[in-house]
Design a protein around this motif. Structure first.
Motif, PDB file in Angstrom:
ATOM      1  N   TYR A   2       0.833  -1.193   0.000  1.00 14.60           N
ATOM      2  CA  TYR A   2       0.000   0.000   0.000  1.00 14.60           C
ATOM      3  C   TYR A   2       0.875   1.254   0.000  1.00 14.60           C
ATOM      4  N   ASP A   3       0.605   2.145  -0.913  1.00 20.02           N
ATOM      5  CA  ASP A   3       1.307   3.422  -0.994  1.00 20.02           C
ATOM      6  C   ASP A   3       0.370   4.491  -0.463  1.00 20.02           C
ATOM      7  N   PRO A   4       0.701   5.135   0.676  1.00 19.46           N
ATOM      8  CA  PRO A   4      -0.217   6.131   1.239  1.00 19.46           C
ATOM      9  C   PRO A   4      -0.387   7.322   0.308  1.00 19.46           C
ATOM     10  N   THR A   5      -1.596   7.881   0.344  1.00 25.52           N
ATOM     11  CA  THR A   5      -1.918   9.048  -0.480  1.00 25.52           C
ATOM     12  C   THR A   5      -1.460  10.324   0.225  1.00 25.52           C
ATOM     13  N   ILE A   6      -1.542  11.425  -0.493  1.00 24.30           N
ATOM     14  CA  ILE A   6      -1.247  12.735   0.094  1.00 24.30           C
ATOM     15  C   ILE A   6      -2.114  12.928   1.338  1.00 24.30           C
ATOM     16  N   PHE A   7      -3.389  12.583   1.216  1.00 28.85           N
ATOM     17  CA  PHE A   7      -4.324  12.717   2.333  1.00 28.85           C
ATOM     18  C   PHE A   7      -3.814  11.945   3.554  1.00 28.85           C
ATOM     19  N   ASP A   8      -3.436  10.670   3.352  1.00 27.05           N
ATOM     20  CA  ASP A   8      -2.961   9.841   4.463  1.00 27.05           C
ATOM     21  C   ASP A   8      -1.721  10.441   5.118  1.00 27.05           C
ATOM     22  N   ALA A  66     -10.265  15.283   0.957  1.00 27.30           N
ATOM     23  CA  ALA A  66      -9.775  14.917  -0.376  1.00 27.30           C
ATOM     24  C   ALA A  66     -10.950  14.371  -1.181  1.00 27.30           C
ATOM     25  N   SER A  67     -11.163  14.928  -2.354  1.00 26.57           N
ATOM     26  CA  SER A  67     -12.262  14.498  -3.212  1.00 26.57           C
ATOM     27  C   SER A  67     -11.843  13.282  -4.033  1.00 26.57           C
ATOM     28  N   LEU A  68     -12.817  12.649  -4.665  1.00 24.57           N
ATOM     29  CA  LEU A  68     -12.530  11.538  -5.563  1.00 24.57           C
ATOM     30  C   LEU A  68     -11.585  11.988  -6.676  1.00 24.57           C
ATOM     31  N   GLN A  69     -11.808  13.189  -7.209  1.00 28.39           N
ATOM     32  CA  GLN A  69     -10.964  13.696  -8.287  1.00 28.39           C
ATOM     33  C   GLN A  69      -9.510  13.814  -7.842  1.00 28.39           C
ATOM     34  N   ASP A  70      -9.300  14.325  -6.623  1.00 30.19           N
ATOM     35  CA  ASP A  70      -7.933  14.448  -6.112  1.00 30.19           C
ATOM     36  C   ASP A  70      -7.294  13.089  -5.892  1.00 30.19           C
ATOM     37  N   LEU A  71      -8.034  12.176  -5.281  1.00 29.16           N
ATOM     38  CA  LEU A  71      -7.497  10.841  -5.022  1.00 29.16           C
ATOM     39  C   LEU A  71      -7.203  10.104  -6.325  1.00 29.16           C
ATOM     40  N   ALA A  72      -8.124  10.196  -7.284  1.00 28.98           N
ATOM     41  CA  ALA A  72      -7.933   9.509  -8.564  1.00 28.98           C
ATOM     42  C   ALA A  72      -6.751  10.098  -9.335  1.00 28.98           C
ATOM     43  N   ALA A  73      -6.638  11.426  -9.363  1.00 23.22           N
ATOM     44  CA  ALA A  73      -5.534  12.068 -10.077  1.00 23.22           C
ATOM     45  C   ALA A  73      -4.189  11.645  -9.499  1.00 23.22           C
ATOM     46  N   GLU A  74      -4.142  11.488  -8.184  1.00 21.44           N
ATOM     47  CA  GLU A  74      -2.892  11.064  -7.550  1.00 21.44           C
ATOM     48  C   GLU A  74      -2.589   9.596  -7.834  1.00 21.44           C
ATOM     49  N   ILE A  75      -3.562   8.735  -7.616  1.00 21.92           N
ATOM     50  CA  ILE A  75      -3.343   7.292  -7.778  1.00 21.92           C
ATOM     51  C   ILE A  75      -3.062   6.945  -9.239  1.00 21.92           C
ATOM     52  N   LEU A  76      -3.799   7.582 -10.153  1.00 25.96           N
ATOM     53  CA  LEU A  76      -3.626   7.290 -11.580  1.00 25.96           C
ATOM     54  C   LEU A  76      -2.517   8.124 -12.221  1.00 25.96           C
ATOM     55  N   GLU A  77      -1.925   9.019 -11.417  1.00 27.24           N
ATOM     56  CA  GLU A  77      -0.858   9.893 -11.888  1.00 27.24           C
ATOM     57  C   GLU A  77      -1.258  10.614 -13.174  1.00 27.24           C
ATOM     58  N   GLU A  81      -2.843  17.330 -13.783  1.00 28.65           N
ATOM     59  CA  GLU A  81      -3.617  17.487 -12.539  1.00 28.65           C
ATOM     60  C   GLU A  81      -2.676  17.826 -11.393  1.00 28.65           C
ATOM     61  N   ASN A  82      -3.195  18.540 -10.414  1.00 31.64           N
ATOM     62  CA  ASN A  82      -2.421  18.904  -9.236  1.00 31.64           C
ATOM     63  C   ASN A  82      -3.164  18.395  -8.010  1.00 31.64           C
ATOM     64  N   PRO A  83      -3.005  17.104  -7.689  1.00 22.82           N
ATOM     65  CA  PRO A  83      -3.771  16.559  -6.572  1.00 22.82           C
ATOM     66  C   PRO A  83      -3.319  17.153  -5.238  1.00 22.82           C
ATOM     67  N   GLY A  84      -4.242  17.186  -4.315  1.00 26.57           N
ATOM     68  CA  GLY A  84      -3.944  17.710  -2.993  1.00 26.57           C
ATOM     69  C   GLY A  84      -5.160  17.584  -2.103  1.00 26.57           C
ATOM     70  N   CYS A  85      -5.116  18.278  -1.005  1.00 27.57           N
ATOM     71  CA  CYS A  85      -6.194  18.218  -0.014  1.00 27.57           C
ATOM     72  C   CYS A  85      -6.681  19.622   0.306  1.00 27.57           C
ATOM     73  N   THR A  86      -7.930  19.684   0.725  1.00 25.63           N
ATOM     74  CA  THR A  86      -8.519  20.923   1.212  1.00 25.63           C
ATOM     75  C   THR A  86      -8.241  21.014   2.706  1.00 25.63           C
ATOM     76  N   ILE A 145      -3.422  21.746  -0.443  1.00 21.82           N
ATOM     77  CA  ILE A 145      -2.108  21.497   0.139  1.00 21.82           C
ATOM     78  C   ILE A 145      -1.690  20.070  -0.186  1.00 21.82           C
ATOM     79  N   ASN A 146      -0.392  19.829  -0.110  1.00 17.66           N
ATOM     80  CA  ASN A 146       0.131  18.480  -0.333  1.00 17.66           C
ATOM     81  C   ASN A 146       1.333  18.261   0.580  1.00 17.66           C
ATOM     82  N   GLU A 147       2.118  17.233   0.314  1.00 22.04           N
ATOM     83  CA  GLU A 147       3.238  16.904   1.198  1.00 22.04           C
ATOM     84  C   GLU A 147       4.298  17.997   1.266  1.00 22.04           C
ATOM     85  N   GLU A 148       4.337  18.879   0.274  1.00 24.33           N
ATOM     86  CA  GLU A 148       5.306  19.974   0.304  1.00 24.33           C
ATOM     87  C   GLU A 148       5.048  20.920   1.477  1.00 24.33           C
ATOM     88  N   GLN A 149       3.847  20.910   2.039  1.00 16.79           N
ATOM     89  CA  GLN A 149       3.511  21.789   3.156  1.00 16.79           C
ATOM     90  C   GLN A 149       3.638  21.096   4.513  1.00 16.79           C
TER      91      GLN A 149
END
Length: 170
Positions: A2-8, A66-77, A81-86, A145-149
């Motif tokens: 399992y690869d954790p998402t930005i959200f995780d 994190a919306s479905l769009q953000d999660l999908a954009a990240e997982i599917l690379e 897209e600029n995935p992240g979290c609110t 925001i993402n891991e850069e923050q």
């Protein structure tokens, strides 16, 4: 594996930092924690509520979504897209004189949060007797925001603690 998402990763970073303030330094007291997967929209939401240990009248909440769009954009690379979290920071405070106290709250919070948009939402329970007004003060962030923050979390939580002290003194 399992690869954790930005959200995780952000959720764990916020949890670790705030729980250290609760369990190690005793500066705050965590009062509520929610970690939700919304099956209808396949979105994720996390919130952590806490108060200052010695001043429990005002509650702070860190909300991460994190919306479905953000999660999908990240997982599917997905390219482009600029995935992240609110991120939303909320404070809950009882007020008696809505006009005067809300103005004071806005002025005081602008000194801490500068150009961040603030929204105050007043609610009360209708019934006999004097109404008790609850103010939900929301600090908005105009970008994802993402891991850069992650390294900004201590400064963000310091702003939250400063705001809790200020709101408790009003």
């Amino acid at each position: 594996m399992y690869d954790p998402t930005i959200f995780d990763n952000l959720k764990v970073a916020f949890e670790n930092y705030v729980y250290d303030l609760d369990n190690v330094s005793g500066e705050v007291s965590v009062s509520n924690r929610k970690d939700k997967l919304e099956m209808a929209t396949m979105s994720r939401a996390f919130s952590l509520q806490f108060t200052l240990s010695d001043q429990k009248d005002v509650t702070a909440e860190i909300f991460l979504g994190a919306s479905l769009q953000d999660l999908a954009a990240e997982i599917l690379e997905t390219s482009g897209e600029n995935p992240g979290c609110t991120l939303v920071v909320r404070f809950y405070k009882q007020v008696d004189d809505v006009e005067t106290e809300c103005r004071q709250i806005e002025e005081g919070m602008q000194t801490i949060w500068s150009q961040r948009p603030l929204t105050q939402t007043i609610s009360f329970v209708y019934g006999p007797g004097q109404p008790i007004f609850m103010n939900r003060i929301e600090v908005g962030f105009n970008r994802k925001i993402n891991e850069e923050q992650i390294e900004d979390i201590p400064a963000l939580v310091d702003h939250i603690l400063e705001t809790l002290e200020q709101l408790n003194s009003m």
